[in-house]
Design an enzyme around this catalytic site. Structure first.
Site, PDB file in Angstrom:
ATOM      1  CD  GLU A 244      -5.949 -14.337  -7.891  1.00 48.80           C
ATOM      2  OE1 GLU A 244      -5.175 -15.280  -8.088  1.00 48.80           O
ATOM      3  OE2 GLU A 244      -6.604 -14.196  -6.859  1.00 48.80           O
TER       4      GLU A 244
ATOM      5  CB  CYS B   8      -8.762 -12.950  -4.370  1.00 47.34           C
ATOM      6  SG  CYS B   8      -8.220 -14.527  -4.895  1.00 47.34           S
TER       7      CYS B   8
HETATM    8  N1  NAI Z   1      -7.314  -9.944  -4.412  1.00 47.57           N
HETATM    9  C1  NAI Z   1      -6.422 -10.619  -3.746  1.00 47.57           C
HETATM   10  O1  NAI Z   1      -6.205 -11.791  -3.960  1.00 47.57           O
HETATM   11  C2  NAI Z   1      -5.629  -9.954  -2.708  1.00 47.57           C
HETATM   12  C3  NAI Z   1      -5.801  -8.607  -2.460  1.00 47.57           C
HETATM   13  N2  NAI Z   1      -5.043  -7.999  -1.527  1.00 47.57           N
HETATM   14  C4  NAI Z   1      -5.247  -6.549  -1.318  1.00 47.57           C
HETATM   15  O2  NAI Z   1      -3.986  -5.926  -1.226  1.00 47.57           O
HETATM   16  C5  NAI Z   1      -3.893  -5.123  -0.048  1.00 47.57           C
HETATM   17  C6  NAI Z   1      -2.457  -5.048   0.426  1.00 47.57           C
HETATM   18  O3  NAI Z   1      -1.961  -6.340   0.573  1.00 47.57           O
HETATM   19  P1  NAI Z   1      -0.646  -6.894  -0.055  1.00 47.57           P
HETATM   20  O4  NAI Z   1      -0.765  -8.345  -0.049  1.00 47.57           O
HETATM   21  O5  NAI Z   1       0.547  -6.368   0.640  1.00 47.57           O
HETATM   22  O6  NAI Z   1      -0.661  -6.466  -1.593  1.00 47.57           O
HETATM   23  P2  NAI Z   1       0.207  -5.436  -2.408  1.00 47.57           P
HETATM   24  O7  NAI Z   1      -0.363  -5.401  -3.753  1.00 47.57           O
HETATM   25  O8  NAI Z   1       0.338  -4.153  -1.694  1.00 47.57           O
HETATM   26  O9  NAI Z   1       1.670  -6.094  -2.464  1.00 47.57           O
HETATM   27  C7  NAI Z   1       1.930  -7.338  -3.098  1.00 47.57           C
HETATM   28  C8  NAI Z   1       3.362  -7.359  -3.599  1.00 47.57           C
HETATM   29  O10 NAI Z   1       3.519  -6.432  -4.656  1.00 47.57           O
HETATM   30  C9  NAI Z   1       4.546  -5.503  -4.371  1.00 47.57           C
HETATM   31  N3  NAI Z   1       4.107  -4.188  -4.844  1.00 47.57           N
HETATM   32  C10 NAI Z   1       2.969  -3.549  -4.484  1.00 47.57           C
HETATM   33  N4  NAI Z   1       2.913  -2.345  -5.104  1.00 47.57           N
HETATM   34  C11 NAI Z   1       4.015  -2.241  -5.875  1.00 47.57           C
HETATM   35  C12 NAI Z   1       4.531  -1.233  -6.742  1.00 47.57           C
HETATM   36  N5  NAI Z   1       3.887  -0.092  -6.912  1.00 47.57           N
HETATM   37  N6  NAI Z   1       5.694  -1.455  -7.370  1.00 47.57           N
HETATM   38  C13 NAI Z   1       6.355  -2.619  -7.185  1.00 47.57           C
HETATM   39  N7  NAI Z   1       5.938  -3.599  -6.359  1.00 47.57           N
HETATM   40  C14 NAI Z   1       4.785  -3.426  -5.720  1.00 47.57           C
HETATM   41  C15 NAI Z   1       4.700  -5.539  -2.857  1.00 47.57           C
HETATM   42  O11 NAI Z   1       6.003  -5.164  -2.464  1.00 47.57           O
HETATM   43  C16 NAI Z   1       4.389  -6.983  -2.551  1.00 47.57           C
HETATM   44  O12 NAI Z   1       5.539  -7.774  -2.754  1.00 47.57           O
HETATM   45  C17 NAI Z   1      -4.881  -5.766   0.887  1.00 47.57           C
HETATM   46  O13 NAI Z   1      -5.365  -4.897   1.856  1.00 47.57           O
HETATM   47  C18 NAI Z   1      -5.949  -6.203  -0.052  1.00 47.57           C
HETATM   48  O14 NAI Z   1      -6.822  -5.148  -0.311  1.00 47.57           O
HETATM   49  C19 NAI Z   1      -4.092  -8.704  -0.849  1.00 47.57           C
HETATM   50  C20 NAI Z   1      -3.878 -10.044  -1.056  1.00 47.57           C
HETATM   51  C21 NAI Z   1      -4.645 -10.787  -2.015  1.00 47.57           C
HETATM   52  O1  AKG Z   2     -10.076 -19.416  -2.417  1.00 46.54           O
HETATM   53  C1  AKG Z   2      -9.007 -19.907  -2.779  1.00 46.54           C
HETATM   54  O2  AKG Z   2      -8.702 -21.080  -2.543  1.00 46.54           O
HETATM   55  C2  AKG Z   2      -8.006 -19.102  -3.556  1.00 46.54           C
HETATM   56  C3  AKG Z   2      -8.125 -17.662  -3.246  1.00 46.54           C
HETATM   57  C4  AKG Z   2      -7.107 -16.826  -3.905  1.00 46.54           C
HETATM   58  O3  AKG Z   2      -6.683 -17.089  -5.001  1.00 46.54           O
HETATM   59  C5  AKG Z   2      -6.613 -15.645  -3.209  1.00 46.54           C
HETATM   60  O4  AKG Z   2      -7.167 -15.306  -2.169  1.00 46.54           O
HETATM   61  O5  AKG Z   2      -5.631 -15.055  -3.680  1.00 46.54           O
END
Ligand code: NAI
Ligand code: AKG
Length: 517
Positions: free
Chosen positions: A262, A299
């Site tokens: 996601e 998200c």
């Molecule tokens: N759409 C959503 O629900 C979310 C989006 N984000 C986005 O992600 C950005 C960074 O936040 P993070 O939560 O740290 O997400 P991230 O995607 O950078 O990391 C999440 C997990 O995946 C692992 N990971 C990331 N890239 C990897 C790779 N190339 N190979 C192996 N493992 C990898 C990381 O070590 C961490 O455990 C935020 O600024 C935001 O833009 C963050 C949280 C939720």
């Molecule tokens: O809005 C929510 O309760 C869930 C949002 C979500 O799945 C996320 O931010 O990763």
């Protein structure tokens, strides 16, 4: 709390450690946590593979009791767990208390789902020995667990989308052992929950490999987990870059596996004319409430509003700008997430076709996210894909369109979404109905007269959607249907009753619901 992490029944330590950071002060928080090695990942996967055949065949009732025991163990550490999660995430107490409730609630929902039995999808086509011209064999289908699952904890939900979050709960419910890669932003929270699951495994007398947790700051650890041949599926919530990296790693394995990632969504809200005329001001205020909640780090955050230009839209915009102008800065989850938010906001503020309508009040202290509200035209939005990129945090853009045809063009232009929200009154129904086929093509959840943040954990929920909202639009990561990602069908043809698994035996000893063919 010590710094070890649970691999099977063991508490594993290392000389190499890392510390969590309190994002509200940028201060490091004790204790230091052991960094898992690639050998630890291999150990966890080996134990998971060894546990698989036993765990997937225990009766559904025993798996339901296991999930409930995890919920009990987490409830027993409620206070220290919430306190640690506040320190590591900067999220406020009421939010984390609610999230703790959602986490244990979803474990119990899966227990209920296991008892209902429909998840096993048992189908029996009785033998027809006298069928002409050919007899029909006895065919019995059920679904079994896919194998050990790797789960990546999300930064923005340290409880409900992390170690015992929806991915873990659904995989365990399916009968898959789980190896979690904890998010490096909240190692203490991860270890506390990991040890609660470990205690539940022991209390329920299950094989130790049913659950392990690995953690550390480097991406290589996650890569080692996804490429371990014993892992058969992956659950992930995070960035588009991270999700796509895992999808690529999984696809390049000698045995490719599915990744349920996601990732990115801007969750359009469409304001229709009659709704705007009736309650433009109230909608403006409510929109800012949804946008700024939790510093916008959902998200499901409403990142774009689309409407036909009108004086009623001006009322909405004025109310939203006024409310957002008073929004206090909030601590963001990590320095990295804060920096990437600032970068995204600056890019929008500096864009020729974008007007900055309002900013939240000035920020003092570390990693404070100042809310931001922008506007642009439908024409400019359609012309520049950069305007539709997710800015993770409390930033949103209002797209003013000339007419409903331009609203449609904007929606056609956007990528796949988790949600699309309609603000409608009765007078808008015909216009909304005309857009519905586009909305269905674009989103996993379509909602009316509410706000997309705050996903209900329920059997009918879809928290998914076309790319880049997720890497696989056929499923959901929230609600009991999430179990389906981790099951696959097996058909038993003419097997003697003595060899059949209980789920499909002639006497139906598990009492599972059956479809007779
Ligand atoms: N759409 C959503 O629900 C979310 C989006 N984000 C986005 O992600 C950005 C960074 O936040 P993070 O939560 O740290 O997400 P991230 O995607 O950078 O990391 C999440 C997990 O995946 C692992 N990971 C990331 N890239 C990897 C790779 N190339 N190979 C192996 N493992 C990898 C990381 O070590 C961490 O455990 C935020 O600024 C935001 O833009 C963050 C949280 C939720
Ligand atoms: O809005 C929510 O309760 C869930 C949002 C979500 O799945 C996320 O931010 O990763």
């Amino acid at each position: 709390m010590d710094g070890t992490f649970p691999i099977g029944a063991r508490a594993v330590d290392s000389d190499i450690t890392f510390l969590a950071i309190d994002p509200s002060t940028d201060a490091k928080i004790e204790p230091a946590f052991a960094v898992s090695s690639e050998a630890d990942v291999a150990d966890a996967c080996k134990l998971a593979a060894a546990a698989f055949d036993t765990f997937r065949e225990i009766d559904p009732e025993a798996r339901a009791v296991f999930l409930e025991t995890i919920a009990d163990e987490i409830e027993a550490i409620h206070e220290p767990l919430v306190a640690r999660a506040i320190q590591e995430s900067g999220l406020p107490r009421p939010r984390l208390e609610g999230e703790r409730g959602r986490t244990t609630g979803q474990l119990r929902l899966f227990a209920k789902h296991l008892r209902a039995g429909t998840w096993a999808s048992v189908v029996i086509d009785q033998a027809q020995p006298d069928r002409k011209p050919m007899p029909r064999s006895d065919l019995r289908q059920r679904r079994i667990a896919v194998g050990p699952v790797a789960v990546f904890g999300a930064s923005n939900f340290p409880l409900a989308f992390s170690v015992a979050g929806g991915d873990t709960a659904s995989a365990l419910a399916a009968g898959c052992p789980v190896v979690v890669k904890g998010h490096p932003a909240h190692p203490g929270t991860s270890v506390m929950v990991g040890k609660a699951i470990q205690a539940a495994v022991a209390k329920c007398g299950l094989p130790e490999g049913v659950f392990s947790l690995v953690q550390g700051p480097a991406n290589e650890l996650g890569a080692a987990l996804v490429t371990d041949p014993r892992i058969k599926a992956v659950g992930f919530t995070g960035s588009r870059g991270g999700g796509l990296a895992l999808v690529a790693l999984a696809a390049a394995r000698p045995e490719p596996i599915p990744v349920y990632a996601e990732m990115s969504s801007i969750n359009p809200v469409i304001l229709f004319p009659a709704a705007l005329a009736a309650r433009g001001e109230a909608l403006g205020k409510a929109y800012v409430g949804s946008l700024t909640m939790g510093s916008g780090q959902f998200c499901t955050n409403p990142g774009i509003v689309v409407a036909v230009d009108s004086p009623d839209l001006d009322v909405f915009v004025a109310a939203a700008a006024a409310a957002l102008g008073e929004a206090a800065p909030q601590v963001m989850l990590t320095p990295g997430i804060h920096a990437s938010y600032e970068q995204g906001v600056s890019a929008l503020a500096g864009h020729d076709a974008v007007e900055t309508l309002a900013r939240g009040t000035e920020a003092e202290g570390a990693n404070r996210g100042r809310a931001a509200l922008f506007s642009t035209t439908g024409k400019a939005f359609v012309a520049d894909p950069a305007l539709s990129h997710e800015v993770f945090g409390a930033a949103s853009i209002i797209v003013r369109c000339t007419d409903l045809a331009e609203v449609r063009s904007v929606l056609e232009k956007i990528e796949g979404q988790l949600t699309i929200t309609l603000q409608i009154d009765e007078g808008d129904h015909a216009d909304a109905a005309a857009l519905l086929p586009v909305l269905e093509r674009k989103a996993g959840r379509i909602l009316a007269n509410g706000w997309p943040t705050g996903v209900e954990v329920a059997p009918a929920m879809v928290h998914g959607g076309p790319f880049p909202a997720t890497s696989d639009p056929r499923t959901t990561s929230v609600g009991s249907a999430a179990i389906e990602r981790f099951l696959r069908p097996v058909c038993y043809q003419d097997l003697p009753d003595a060899l059949l698994p209980k789920a499909v035996k002639h006497g139906n000893p598990l009492g599972l619901p059956r479809t007779e063919g």
